[in-house]
Scaffold this active site. Structure first.
Site, PDB file in Angstrom:
ATOM      1  CB  SER A 152      30.758 -57.074 -20.548  1.00 38.21           C
ATOM      2  OG  SER A 152      29.708 -57.894 -20.085  1.00 38.21           O
ATOM      3  CE  LYS A 153      30.381 -60.331 -26.878  1.00 40.64           C
ATOM      4  NZ  LYS A 153      30.757 -60.648 -28.240  1.00 40.64           N
ATOM      5  NE  ARG A 154      29.108 -63.374 -23.207  1.00 43.13           N
ATOM      6  CZ  ARG A 154      28.715 -63.424 -24.481  1.00 43.13           C
ATOM      7  NH1 ARG A 154      27.488 -63.082 -24.807  1.00 43.13           N
ATOM      8  NH2 ARG A 154      29.528 -63.827 -25.438  1.00 43.13           N
TER       9      ARG A 154
END
Ligand code: GLU
Length: 502
Positions: free
Chosen positions: A259-261
């Site tokens: 994920s972008k996180r």
């Protein structure tokens, strides 16, 4: 194969994740391999999720990675417009046509009514069963429904999913995938504001743009069942594209979708370019800014979920095009191994010419306020390129080629320096001042001979000489460094060092 037409169809909802670049890449490779066309379509019908700047970001990312569309927003083409918000009128016409054909219907239930229903019933969906008790053209009758539509009563158009049938998708990656129609909801196709949903716009555009193959992320596989029903409903089944759903890119630790996180979490880039969000938490560093060569990123991404067999790992874009086939895409997720990305980058840096690297490093030097000649820069690159992982390493690790030594390895100096070495260091500066040719090998020979003659051990002098020149025990070979720094700078540094240790 007739010339395929494929598309990359991102929604401009923020920075484009690295998985999006992989999707674009596979589409691009497939198109180029078969002499077809690669389109960029911007799917921006969900105005609520639209993020300014995201479209430019997508275009810049494709340009940086070399995945240049043949047609699309910002790239011309005859099947446009390629931005869905510029095609609004088209969708409404088709949605109404689907109602006429009996495969869609008007639905008048207000958002409040549907919300109340959701509150009452856990897992409520609008489907073949519930639609019989809801407010739509199936229950009110078509005449009444048309009257309401003509009088301005708000409505949406929904897909009429017929229950009790199997929907088969022949996925080129996954094989035959079957969905039960009774489990599908009656998706909204046209919203109350007249805008299409993703499903409607996507299918109409793929049809009108003559798309032959849809290659996209695995997360779209469930939607494909609805898409097949749409193709059938419009009578377009014969020209329905072939579907290929790509495996997930998994977190560096291997479990779950990247994920972008995860970028912040693992301290690694997961976007092609940096993105300045509204807050630091929403801002991300890109592969470009982290100092990756686009060629390396492309090679790395190509192998995240595809491999042609054999042991080859380094593939230029031309080789990728040559070797690419959908059959070799894997079904299982591919772990995002950042160390592997760095490995590719090292290899690509080592393989690139010094002058090409210089072009990419100059902006980094300028940012730091360093000015050097092209010739000098290329020599530094020649010395450093075996020792760097990302481009900024040239100016960060190798800063001492562009300014005076800032940090000395005090521990080694403490351990090794002896006052009686001073005269040998002074003698070296005298040799360096006049010695010809001022080149690495003859300089090394000369100094080593003098060591022998004077009975000094190389192990006593060379580490300190290196520290005098670059501050640390690491770095390129000492005499290579001397020849690049030049006689004046070499001597200046040795004198500075001698002052320091006195
Ligand atoms: N707009 C969708 C996305 O953001 C496109 C999915 C597809 O390729 O059909 O990924």
């Amino acid at each position: 194969m007739t010339k395929p037409r494929v598309r990359f169809a991102p929604s401009p909802t923020g920075a484009l994740h690295i998985g999006g670049i992989r999707t674009a890449l596979y589409n691009y490779l497939f198109a180029k391999k078969h002499g077809g066309s690669f389109l960029l379509r911007i799917e921006d019908t969900d105005q609520g999720r639209y993020v300014p700047g995201a479209e430019d970001y997508i275009i810049e990312s494709l340009k940086w990675t070399g995945l240049i569309p043949d047609e699309g927003v910002g790239f011309g083409g005859n099947e446009g417009p390629y931005r869905q918000s510029d095609r609004k009128a088209i969708y409404s016409k088709y949605a109404h046509e689907l109602v006429e054909r009996g495969h869609a219907y008007f639905s008048f239930d207000t958002p409040d009514e549907l919300e109340a229903r959701r509150q009452q019933e856990e897992n409520f969906t609008y489907n073949h069963h519930t639609r019989q008790g809801l407010n739509n053209s199936l229950t009110a009758g078509m005449d009444e429904a048309k009257f309401r539509v003509d009088s301005g009563v708000p409505y949406v158009i929904r897909l009429k999913v017929e229950p009790n049938r199997e929907i088969h998708i022949r996925d080129l990656v996954r094989g035959d995938v079957v969905f039960q129609s009774s489990e599908l909801d009656d998706k909204v196709l046209l919203k109350a504001d007249g805008m299409p949903t993703y499903h409607l716009a996507n299918i109409i555009d793929d049809h009108l743009m003559h798309i032959t193959h849809v290659i996209r992320g695995e997360e779209w596989l469930p939607s494909t069942a609805h898409h097949v029903l749409l193709y059938e409903g419009f009578g377009w089944k014969d020209t329905m594209p072939h579907f290929s759903h790509l495996p997930l890119i998994l977190k560096p630790v291997g479990n779950g979708k990247l994920s972008k996180r995860d970028g912040a979490k693992f301290g690694i880039p997961v976007f092609p370019l940096s993105w300045d969000g509204a807050t630091p938490e929403e801002s991300f560093e890109g592969f470009r800014e982290a100092g990756f060569l686009p060629e390396a990123l492309i090679n790395f991404l190509a192998l995240l979920g595809w491999h042609p067999g054999g042991n080859q790992e380094m593939f230029s874009m031309t080789e990728l095009i040559d070797a690419f086939s959908i059959e070799h895409i894997s079904k299982g997720g591919a772990r995002f191994d950042y160390d592997k990305a760095k490995w590719f980058n090292q290899k690509y840096i080592q393989a690139m010419s010094n002058s090409d690297l210089a072009l990419r490093i100059k902006p980094l030097l300028n940012k730091k306020g360093y000015t050097v000649s092209d010739d000098y820069l290329e020599q530094v690159i020649g010395l450093m390129k075996e020792r760097v992982t990302v481009l900024p390493d040239f100016v960060d690790t190798g800063y001492y080629f562009f300014e005076s030594v800032k940090f000395y390895d005090e521990e080694t100096i403490q351990k090794k320096w002896q006052a009686d070495l001073r005269s040998f260091f002074t003698e070296m500066t005298e040799i360096f001042a006049t010695f010809e040719p001022f080149e690495s090998a003859p300089l090394e020979e000369k100094i080593k001979n003098r060591m022998q003659e004077t009975g000094i051990k190389p192990g006593d002098v060379l580490p300190l000489l290196r520290i005098a020149l670059v501050g640390t025990m690491k770095g390129p070979a000492v005499f290579d460094t001397i020849s690049v720094l030049g006689r004046d700078e070499t001597n200046r540094r040795i004198h500075q060092f001698l002052e320091k240790v006195s």
